[in-house]
Write a protein that holds these residues in place. Structure first.
Motif, PDB file in Angstrom:
ATOM      1  N   GLY A  81      76.309 -11.756   6.635  1.00 35.79           N
ATOM      2  CA  GLY A  81      75.177 -10.948   7.312  1.00 35.79           C
ATOM      3  C   GLY A  81      75.931  -9.549   7.437  1.00 35.79           C
ATOM      4  N   ILE A  82      77.478  -8.815   6.894  1.00 37.08           N
ATOM      5  CA  ILE A  82      77.469  -7.979   7.305  1.00 37.08           C
ATOM      6  C   ILE A  82      76.228  -6.483   6.575  1.00 37.08           C
ATOM      7  N   ALA A  83      76.338  -5.703   7.443  1.00 34.80           N
ATOM      8  CA  ALA A  83      75.311  -4.542   7.145  1.00 34.80           C
ATOM      9  C   ALA A  83      75.897  -3.391   5.872  1.00 34.80           C
ATOM     10  N   TYR A  84      75.202  -3.127   5.170  1.00 31.27           N
ATOM     11  CA  TYR A  84      75.363  -2.797   3.485  1.00 31.27           C
ATOM     12  C   TYR A  84      74.106  -2.496   2.943  1.00 31.27           C
ATOM     13  N   ARG A  85      74.026  -1.452   1.825  1.00 32.83           N
ATOM     14  CA  ARG A  85      73.261  -0.813   1.316  1.00 32.83           C
ATOM     15  C   ARG A  85      73.446  -0.727  -0.425  1.00 32.83           C
ATOM     16  N   ARG A  86      73.153  -1.346  -1.074  1.00 32.99           N
ATOM     17  CA  ARG A  86      73.374  -1.332  -2.077  1.00 32.99           C
ATOM     18  C   ARG A  86      72.113   0.616  -2.556  1.00 32.99           C
ATOM     19  N   CYS A  87      73.199   1.273  -2.264  1.00 35.78           N
ATOM     20  CA  CYS A  87      71.859   2.583  -2.076  1.00 35.78           C
ATOM     21  C   CYS A  87      72.036   3.156  -3.528  1.00 35.78           C
ATOM     22  N   GLY A  88      73.182   3.259  -3.954  1.00 38.44           N
ATOM     23  CA  GLY A  88      73.017   4.046  -5.825  1.00 38.44           C
ATOM     24  C   GLY A  88      74.329   5.168  -5.843  1.00 38.44           C
ATOM     25  N   LYS A  89      74.114   5.228  -6.904  1.00 44.50           N
ATOM     26  CA  LYS A  89      75.322   7.344  -6.971  1.00 44.50           C
ATOM     27  C   LYS A  89      74.518   7.981  -8.014  1.00 44.50           C
ATOM     28  N   LEU A  90      75.152   9.275  -7.816  1.00 44.40           N
ATOM     29  CA  LEU A  90      74.405   9.980  -8.949  1.00 44.40           C
ATOM     30  C   LEU A  90      75.673  10.883  -9.201  1.00 44.40           C
ATOM     31  N   VAL A  91      76.031  10.680 -10.033  1.00 44.13           N
ATOM     32  CA  VAL A  91      77.179  11.608 -10.837  1.00 44.13           C
ATOM     33  C   VAL A  91      76.518  13.138 -12.097  1.00 44.13           C
ATOM     34  N   VAL A  92      77.469  13.883 -11.386  1.00 48.39           N
ATOM     35  CA  VAL A  92      75.768  14.502 -11.764  1.00 48.39           C
ATOM     36  C   VAL A  92      77.134  16.064 -12.310  1.00 48.39           C
ATOM     37  N   ALA A  93      76.365  16.301 -13.590  1.00 48.45           N
ATOM     38  CA  ALA A  93      77.065  17.888 -13.671  1.00 48.45           C
ATOM     39  C   ALA A  93      75.897  19.283 -13.970  1.00 48.45           C
ATOM     40  N   THR A  94      76.768  20.331 -13.317  1.00 47.10           N
ATOM     41  CA  THR A  94      76.107  20.874 -12.455  1.00 47.10           C
ATOM     42  C   THR A  94      75.132  22.381 -13.643  1.00 47.10           C
ATOM     43  N   SER A  95      76.549  21.949 -14.920  1.00 46.92           N
ATOM     44  CA  SER A  95      76.561  23.183 -16.611  1.00 46.92           C
ATOM     45  C   SER A  95      76.754  21.827 -17.289  1.00 46.92           C
ATOM     46  N   LYS A  96      76.299  22.335 -18.923  1.00 42.86           N
ATOM     47  CA  LYS A  96      76.093  22.299 -20.005  1.00 42.86           C
ATOM     48  C   LYS A  96      77.824  21.656 -20.261  1.00 42.86           C
ATOM     49  N   ALA A  97      78.647  23.088 -19.913  1.00 41.63           N
ATOM     50  CA  ALA A  97      79.972  23.086 -19.716  1.00 41.63           C
ATOM     51  C   ALA A  97      80.253  21.158 -18.963  1.00 41.63           C
ATOM     52  N   GLN A  98      80.302  20.669 -18.374  1.00 45.55           N
ATOM     53  CA  GLN A  98      80.632  19.602 -17.663  1.00 45.55           C
ATOM     54  C   GLN A  98      79.596  18.259 -18.525  1.00 45.55           C
ATOM     55  N   LEU A  99      79.119  18.492 -19.654  1.00 46.80           N
ATOM     56  CA  LEU A  99      78.781  17.331 -20.504  1.00 46.80           C
ATOM     57  C   LEU A  99      79.437  16.467 -20.605  1.00 46.80           C
ATOM     58  N   PRO A 100      80.183  15.908 -21.756  1.00 43.80           N
ATOM     59  CA  PRO A 100      81.420  16.155 -22.298  1.00 43.80           C
ATOM     60  C   PRO A 100      82.004  15.399 -20.883  1.00 43.80           C
ATOM     61  N   ALA A 101      82.854  16.078 -19.331  1.00 45.72           N
ATOM     62  CA  ALA A 101      83.233  14.960 -18.724  1.00 45.72           C
ATOM     63  C   ALA A 101      82.743  14.144 -18.017  1.00 45.72           C
ATOM     64  N   LEU A 102      80.873  14.459 -18.011  1.00 47.55           N
ATOM     65  CA  LEU A 102      79.580  13.100 -17.432  1.00 47.55           C
ATOM     66  C   LEU A 102      80.237  12.440 -18.786  1.00 47.55           C
ATOM     67  N   ARG A 103      80.078  12.935 -19.819  1.00 49.63           N
ATOM     68  CA  ARG A 103      79.573  11.551 -20.578  1.00 49.63           C
ATOM     69  C   ARG A 103      81.246  10.198 -20.719  1.00 49.63           C
ATOM     70  N   GLN A 104      82.350  11.213 -20.411  1.00 49.80           N
ATOM     71  CA  GLN A 104      83.668  10.576 -20.219  1.00 49.80           C
ATOM     72  C   GLN A 104      83.401   9.293 -19.095  1.00 49.80           C
ATOM     73  N   VAL A 105      82.625  10.061 -18.272  1.00 48.03           N
ATOM     74  CA  VAL A 105      82.238   8.920 -16.942  1.00 48.03           C
ATOM     75  C   VAL A 105      82.312   7.121 -17.287  1.00 48.03           C
ATOM     76  N   ILE A 106      80.740   8.146 -18.111  1.00 43.36           N
ATOM     77  CA  ILE A 106      80.258   6.227 -18.927  1.00 43.36           C
ATOM     78  C   ILE A 106      81.368   5.419 -19.585  1.00 43.36           C
ATOM     79  N   GLU A 107      81.715   6.347 -20.569  1.00 47.49           N
ATOM     80  CA  GLU A 107      82.902   5.604 -21.550  1.00 47.49           C
ATOM     81  C   GLU A 107      83.774   5.143 -21.019  1.00 47.49           C
ATOM     82  N   ALA A 108      84.520   5.500 -19.686  1.00 45.01           N
ATOM     83  CA  ALA A 108      85.598   5.735 -18.450  1.00 45.01           C
ATOM     84  C   ALA A 108      85.121   3.962 -17.858  1.00 45.01           C
ATOM     85  N   ALA A 109      84.117   3.813 -17.181  1.00 46.32           N
ATOM     86  CA  ALA A 109      83.404   3.121 -16.809  1.00 46.32           C
ATOM     87  C   ALA A 109      82.719   1.263 -17.273  1.00 46.32           C
TER      88      ALA A 109
END
Length: 373
Positions: A81-109
């Motif tokens: 009965g410990i208070a918690y919330r499975r709220c989720g998280k968004l990892v965001v790319a704010t430029s197209k140059a960051q898209l490869p790094a964002l895909r690498q997050v999925i691969e590493a995970a």
């Protein structure tokens, strides 16, 4: 001289989880804590995030214990009965140059066994969080938040129900390691000596210093401690987000991210400020309001509508690092008899994030080293 099966030094979340695991295996266990309450250090000065295990190197202690610990923690919180919330998280790319790094997050995970991530184009991300600005995002639905104090109280309750106890105001001055057991010299209100077959150094920020006072442990097994302060700033007013928001990871770290507490209050941070203890061995936890100035530009990359003067000093925590500034991040160190040759002794070094998430799994790992089931 009093004798017990096991002594755990440090009543933070990791020390409590280790002590609980030992007690549940039938060992008479005592936790020695220098302060007058549980979790007064790193355990009470973090973001309270339940991490999914996205970024850590494959096969590392951090990756394995985070994924296992997260699954254990959600079950434990539900059962207790410990208070918690499975709220989720968004990892965001704010430029197209960051898209490869964002895909690498999925691969590493995926390499770490985290397979529930979802790629979101900008429109889909904006539909979930209308105030968010990004070109794409990755949704981690298994990231959450928890009441860390309730969590530690539950661990303490389990320990005591299994016959263990915590001795507060009982700093450890020295440990004399021997083949037939270890003699722990205790100062403070509980001054005296205690003999134990098992000793676990879970002193967090002070674990390397304590290891230097373990007579019988060779000096090469004692790492140097570094102290990385992280400052958090609270948002004045309610944030227009229901999920945690993290920038794409960069070489310097995870960036200025937005976390929420269970009441919905938003906090931004942590940054990195390398500090040293003062002459009395104390750390400065004060938050400098001026450090918030550098946060605004970073936050406005994903939340352009952040108002001026909206960030207020909240609190800070200090990460127990075992690498110098500029060096690559190191893995958790679980240093047992196989590493240093001292029977019944385990040192825990560099237990920073995701230590809160990993604590239950870490407790089982340590117990397995000294008290196989």
């Amino acid at each position: 001289m009093d004798r017990v099966d096991a002594v755990v030094i440090g009543a933070g979340v990791v020390g409590l989880a280790v002590a609980r695991a030992l007690a549940l295996r039938g060992l008479e266990t005592v936790v020695l804590e220098a302060e007058t309450a549980i979790g007064t250090g790193t355990s009470s000065r973090n973001s309270e995030v339940i991490h999914a295990g996205l970024y850590y190197p494959q096969g590392s202690w951090k990756a394995r214990l985070c994924v296992q610990g997260r699954q254990m923690l959600y079950r434990y919180a539900e059962e207790r009965g410990i208070a918690y919330r499975r709220c989720g998280k968004l990892v965001v790319a704010t430029s197209k140059a960051q898209l490869p790094a964002l895909r690498q997050v999925i691969e590493a995970a995926g390499r770490n066994g985290v397979t529930d991530l979802q790629w979101l184009e900008a429109d889909a991300a904006h539909a979930l969080e209308p105030a968010l600005s990004c070109v794409a995002a990755v949704l981690s639905p298994s990231t959450g938040i928890i009441d860390s104090h309730d969590y530690m109280l539950a661990l303490q309750g389990d320990l005591e129900a299994a016959g263990g106890m915590i001795a507060f105001a009982s700093p450890v001055e020295r440990v004399r390691c021997g083949a037939d057991g270890h003699v722990v010299e205790v100062g403070g209100e509980g001054a005296g000596e205690l003999q134990a077959r098992v000793v676990v150094n879970a002193a967090g920020l002070w674990a390397p210093a304590l290891a230097g006072r373990l007579d019988g442990l060779a000096a090469p097994h004692v790492p140097r401690a570094y102290f990385a302060k992280g400052n958090y700033y609270a948002l004045a007013g309610r944030a227009p987000f229901s999920r945690l928001i993290y920038p794409v990871p960069e070489a310097a770290g995870l960036g200025v991210h937005l976390t929420l507490d269970l009441g919905g209050q938003a906090r931004f941070g942590p940054d990195v400020e390398w500090i040293e203890p003062d002459a009395q061995g104390r750390l400065d936890y004060r938050v400098d309001p001026r450090r918030a100035e550098r946060f605004y530009a970073e936050i406005r990359r994903y939340w352009p509508a952040l108002p001026d003067e909206a960030l207020q000093p909240a609190y800070s925590g200090v990460r127990p690092k075992i690498q110098a500034p500029g060096e690559p991040a190191r893995d958790f160190v679980l240093q047992g008899p196989a590493e240093h040759g001292v029977a019944g002794l385990v040192n825990l070094f560099g237990i920073e994030s995701p230590g809160l998430t990993a604590a239950l799994a870490l407790g089982e790992a340590v117990a397995g080293m000294v008290a196989p089931a």
